[in-house]
Design an enzyme around this catalytic site. Structure first.
Site, mmCIF file in Angstrom:
data_model
loop_
_atom_site.group_PDB
_atom_site.id
_atom_site.type_symbol
_atom_site.label_atom_id
_atom_site.label_comp_id
_atom_site.label_asym_id
_atom_site.label_seq_id
_atom_site.Cartn_x
_atom_site.Cartn_y
_atom_site.Cartn_z
ATOM 1 N N SER A 137 -9.339 4.996 -7.716
ATOM 2 C CA SER A 137 -9.804 4.738 -9.071
ATOM 3 C C SER A 137 -10.235 3.300 -9.219
ATOM 4 C CB SER A 137 -8.686 5.023 -10.065
ATOM 5 O OG SER A 137 -7.709 4.011 -9.918
ATOM 6 N N LYS A 138 -11.035 3.091 -10.253
ATOM 7 C CA LYS A 138 -11.568 1.768 -10.560
ATOM 8 C C LYS A 138 -10.454 0.751 -10.743
ATOM 9 C CE LYS A 138 -15.859 2.593 -12.935
ATOM 10 N NZ LYS A 138 -16.462 2.835 -14.191
ATOM 11 N N ARG A 139 -9.320 1.237 -11.265
ATOM 12 C CA ARG A 139 -8.250 0.318 -11.599
ATOM 13 C C ARG A 139 -7.743 -0.457 -10.380
ATOM 14 N NH1 ARG A 139 -4.937 4.150 -13.755
ATOM 15 N NH2 ARG A 139 -6.793 5.330 -14.263
#
Ligand code: GLU
Length: 503
Positions: free
Chosen positions: A261-263
Site C-alpha cells: 500500500s501507499k502508506r
C-alpha cells in the site's frame, strides 16, 4: 483452443498512474504472450465514469512502453479487435445484456440504494452474508415479482439495473494455471449487477464480453479477482462461450506482509521513474515478485529478452511476494555497473547541461560535457552511485568547484602543517611532465618519504580541497580526470579558505 494464437491482455482502469502490481501483471502477460509467439494487448476498463482521469490511458501506455512492454494492440496502437476502450463499446454490452434478459439469465432490478442498504443491514443483523434479496426477480424466473409490475416500471422509465440470475444450487469449477482446481458454491454468489443505471456495464460483465470477443486465450491477473471467477464462469455459460484459461497471480506484500500500500512506500511506477530507477531494474525486479526460474537457480539479473525466453506460468508461486526496496536498489546498482558508458552518457549529459545552465563552472564546458571526460567520470564512479543521475549530483565536483568543505573531514585531516605541505607540493604538481594518476602517486610518495610522513598526510587534504568531501574514488585518478589546471586552482583556493580547526 488447440492451435489458437496466444493472446493475453492487461486491462487496467485508467486511474492516472501505473501501480507496480499492475506493471507486474502487464509484464507476466507480455512475457507469456511473447514466449508463445502471441500477442499482448492493452484494453482500458473505463466503465466507472466517476473514476475517470484525463490522459490516463496515454500515460499508462507510455509507462508500459518505457518498460519495454509495447502492446500489439491498444487504444493508442489500434488493432483488429477494437475499440479497446470499454466506454466506446457500450452498444456491444447492451446487445448481450438484451440477449441475457430475453433468455432468462438476467432481470431488471428497481431497488433503490436505500432499500439495498436496509436489506444489507437486516441480513448482517441476522448473521447472514449480505446478498440481494431478489425482490425484483420475476415470477417466471422463480421469483415473486409479477411481469406486469416490472413492465409498468420499465414503461415509466424508472431507473434500474440489470442483474444476472445466479442458479441456486450449482457448483462452479475451474482449473487455475497457478493454483490448480478451484470450486465455488453458487449459494455464496450474489445476483451480480451487469448493467448499471447509467447504461454502463459493470467490470464483470464488460470484461467477460470483451475477453471473449477479443479472443483472449489466457487471462493473467491479480489474486484479488479470484472471488469473481464464479460470476465470470456463469456468464460464459449463459452466453454459450468457452472460457479462456486463467492464472491468478500472488498478492504483492509490504515487508510486514500486509497488502502493498501507499502508506508504506511508493506504489506507482511513475514515482520510481522520477526517482531515477531504470526500466531494466524495475522490470527485472517486478519479474521476480512471484516468479523464479527454478530451485537452485542463483541468477537474479535478467534482461527483458532473457525473461521472455525463460518465463513460465508454472513457475509463478501461489504465496504473496514481498516488495523489498533493497532488492530493487541492488538491481539498479548491478545495471549501472554493467551499462555501457555511452548509454549512461545519453541520460546524464542532458542533466549536466541543465545543471550548467543554472550554475557557473570554472571548468571548460565543452570538455566536461564531452564523451571523453564523461566516460572517465563514469568509470571512476560506477561502483559508487545508486542511480544514473548521481553521476552528476553525487560527484558534482567533477563539474563544479567545491563551494564548501566537509567540516568533519577538515576537523580530522587538516593539521597545522597541512597548508605548508600543500604549498610545497603545489610546484611539484605544476611541473610534472605528465599529469597522470601514476605520475601523481609516484610524485606524492617521493615528496612525503624524506619528510618521514605517510602519504595520508597529503592524500586527505588533497581530496578535501579538490572535492570538498572525504570520500570518493581513487584520489590519483580523480585528480587526473579533473586536470592539472583545476587541481592547482582548487588547492590554492582551499589553502586560502580552510583554517586550522580549533581543538
Ligand atoms: N480493470 C481490472 C483492474 O483494474 C482488470 C481485472 C482483470 O484483469 O480482469 O485490475
Amino acid at each position: 483452443m488447440v492451435g489458437k494464437r496466444v493472446r493475453t491482455r492487461f486491462a487496467p482502469s485508467p486511474t492516472g498512474y501505473l501501480h507496480v502490481g499492475g506493471l507486474r501483471t502487464a509484464l507476466y502477460n507480455y512475457l507469456f504472450a511473447k514466449k508463445m509467439d502471441g500477442d499482448f494487448i492493452v484494453r482500458i476498463e473505463d466503465t466507472d465514469q466517476s473514476r475517470k482521469v484525463a490522459d490516463a490511458q496515454e500515460n499508462l501506455i507510455k509507462t508500459l512502453e518505457w518498460a519495454g512492454l509495447v502492446p500489439d494492440e491498444s487504444p493508442v496502437h489500434g488493432g483488429d479487435f477494437g475499440p479497446y476502450l470499454q466506454s466506446e463499446r457500450l452498444d456491444i454490452y447492451k446487445k448481450y445484456c438484451e440477449q441475457l434478459l430475453e433468455e432468462g439469465y438476467a432481470y431488471h432490478c428497481f431497488a433503490t440504494s436505500e432499500e439495498l442498504e436496509e436489506n444489507r443491514q437486516l441480513q448482517i443483523k441476522q448473521g447472514l452474508q449480505p446478498k440481494y434479496n431478489r425482490k425484483w426477480l420475476p415470477e417466471e424466473m422463480g421469483g415473486s415479482m409479477p411481469r406486469c409490475e416490472i413492465q409498468k416500471k420499465i414503461d415509466e422509465g424508472a431507473p434500474s439495473v440489470v442483474r444476472m440470475k445466479v442458479p441456486d444450487y450449482v457448483s462452479v469449477w475451474f482449473e487455475d494455471v497457478i493454483r490448480g482446481p478451484i470450486e465455488f458454491d453458487s449459494a455464496t454468489i450474489d445476483d451480480q449487477v451487469l448493467m448499471k443505471s447509467d447504461g454502463f456495464p459493470t467490470y464483470h460483465f464488460a470484461s467477460v464480453i470483451d475477453d471473449h470477443l477479443m479472443e483472449f486465450t489466457h487471462i493473467i491477473r491479480g489474486e484479488e479477482w479470484l472471488p469473481s471467477m464464479p460470476k465470470h464462469l456463469l456468464l460464459y455459460e449463459f452466453l454459450g462461450w468457452e472460457p479462456p484459461k486463467y492464472a491468478h497471480l500472488p498478492l504483492l506484500l509490504n515487508p510486514d506482509r500486509s497488502k502493498l500500500s501507499k502508506r508504506q512506500g511508493d506504489v506507482s511506477v511513475e514515482d520510481y521513474i522520477r526517482k531515477g530507477y531504470s526500466s531494466e531494474a524495475i522490470v527485472n525486479f517486478v519479474a521476480l515478485l512471484g516468479w523464479n526460474q527454478g530451485e537452485g537457480c542463483e541468477q537474479e539479473v535478467y534482461s527483458l529478452q532473457e525473461l521472455t525466453e525463460k518465463f513460465s506460468l508454472e513457475r509463478v508461486g501461489k504465496a504473496g511476494s514481498i516488495f523489498t526496496i533493497d532488492k530493487l536498489n541492488w538491481l539498479e546498482k548491478q545495471y549501472i555497473k554493467s551499462r555501457p558508458a555511452e548509454d549512461i552518457i545519453r541520460v546524464i549529459r542532458p542533466l549536466l547541461i541543465s545543471e550548467l545552465e543554472k550554475k557557473e563552472t570554472l571548468l571548460d564546458r565543452p570538455t566536461i560535457t564531452g564523451d571523453r571526460y564523461l566516460e572517465d567520470v563514469i568509470e571512476l564512479m560506477r561502483e559508487r552511485v545508486g542511480f544514473e543521475h548521481e553521476f552528476v549530483t553525487f560527484s558534482s565536483y567533477f563539474f563544479f568547484e567545491p563551494e564548501e568543505y566537509e567540516e568533519a573531514a577538515v576537523q580530522k585531516r587538516w593539521t597545522p602543517d597541512t597548508k605548508s605541505l600543500l604549498s610545497e607540493f603545489l610546484p611539484v604538481l605544476e611541473s610534472m611532465p605528465d599529469f597522470t594518476a601514476e605520475a601523481i602517486e609516484a610524485a606524492l610518495k617521493e615528496f612525503v618519504a624524506p619528510k618521514g610522513l605517510k602519504a595520508a598526510a597529503l592524500i586527505h587534504p588533497l581530496r578535501i580541497v579538490s572535492s570538498g568531501v572525504s570520500f570518493g574514488p581513487s584520489l590519483y585518478h580523480m585528480l587526473e580526470v579533473l586536470g592539472r589546471e583545476a587541481v592547482v586552482r582548487r588547492i590554492q583556493k582551499g589553502m586560502a579558505i580552510i583554517t586550522v580547526p580549533q581543538q
